[in-house]
Motif scaffolding. Structure first.
Motif, PDB file in Angstrom:
ATOM      1  N   GLY A   1       0.793  -1.231   0.000  1.00  0.00           N
ATOM      2  CA  GLY A   1       0.000   0.000   0.000  1.00  0.00           C
ATOM      3  C   GLY A   1       0.818   1.270   0.000  1.00  0.00           C
ATOM      4  O   GLY A   1       0.277   2.347   0.234  1.00  0.00           O
ATOM      5  N   ALA A   2       2.122   1.192  -0.268  1.00  0.00           N
ATOM      6  CA  ALA A   2       2.981   2.382  -0.336  1.00  0.00           C
ATOM      7  C   ALA A   2       3.489   2.554  -1.762  1.00  0.00           C
ATOM      8  O   ALA A   2       3.933   1.599  -2.395  1.00  0.00           O
ATOM      9  CB  ALA A   2       4.148   2.258   0.626  1.00  0.00           C
ATOM     10  N   LYS A   3       3.409   3.790  -2.260  1.00  0.00           N
ATOM     11  CA  LYS A   3       3.875   4.118  -3.610  1.00  0.00           C
ATOM     12  C   LYS A   3       4.758   5.356  -3.527  1.00  0.00           C
ATOM     13  O   LYS A   3       4.387   6.340  -2.903  1.00  0.00           O
ATOM     14  CB  LYS A   3       2.693   4.376  -4.531  1.00  0.00           C
ATOM     15  N   THR A   4       5.922   5.300  -4.192  1.00  0.00           N
ATOM     16  CA  THR A   4       6.883   6.397  -4.117  1.00  0.00           C
ATOM     17  C   THR A   4       7.078   7.057  -5.475  1.00  0.00           C
ATOM     18  O   THR A   4       7.238   6.374  -6.489  1.00  0.00           O
ATOM     19  CB  THR A   4       8.237   5.878  -3.589  1.00  0.00           C
ATOM     20  N   THR A   5       7.089   8.374  -5.463  1.00  0.00           N
ATOM     21  CA  THR A   5       7.419   9.176  -6.638  1.00  0.00           C
ATOM     22  C   THR A   5       8.743   9.879  -6.361  1.00  0.00           C
ATOM     23  O   THR A   5       8.795  10.823  -5.577  1.00  0.00           O
ATOM     24  CB  THR A   5       6.325  10.220  -6.923  1.00  0.00           C
TER      25      THR A   5
END
Length: 138
Positions: free
Chosen positions: A20-24
């Motif tokens: 559930g973690a997304k990095t930009t």
């Protein structure tokens, strides 16, 4: 001499970190940085990242949502604009404290050579290598 760059997170690739973690990633070597890395990580409700440490200082600001920063075994409640400074090699992680609202953080590593060591596995990876793409300038 490097040229200044405008980075627009909505136009940049986001990396799914799982759970559930997304990095930009924003500032990396790919856009010309020689001394720092930064980006934004979004957490789904209830999501967290695993306990880890870095080889350099890190600062994290909560952009929106309610967070728990677990730093060196102590949990701290954070809200929008609350900011942490974490020395090198201090175990930490961030948790979305809400079970219904997303949470986002803005992070900065004080070194282009920052690494992340996951405490569960001992695996160490260079941050810039895993976030080394560049979405371009406007």
């Amino acid at each position: 001499m490097a040229e200044a760059v405008i980075l627009r997170p909505k136009e940049m690739k986001t990396n799914d970190r799982g759970g559930g973690a997304k990095t930009t990633p924003l500032v990396t070597r790919k856009c010309g940085s020689t001394s720092m890395i930064n980006g934004i990580t979004a957490f789904d409700p209830g999501a967290s990242i695993g306990l880890h440490k870095h080889n350099c200082e890190e600062s994290v600001m909560v952009l929106d949502g309610d967070a728990i920063a677990e730093i060196n075994g102590v949990q701290h409640r954070l809200a929008a604009n609350d900011t942490t400074w974490i020395p090198a090699n201090v175990p930490h992680r961030f948790i979305n404290a809400s079970d219904s609202q997303p949470m986002r953080i803005f992070w900065i590593y004080a070194s282009i050579d920052a690494t992340r060591t996951m405490l569960v596995t001992g695996e160490e990876r260079p941050i810039d290598a895993e976030h080394g793409h560049y979405g371009g300038a406007a």
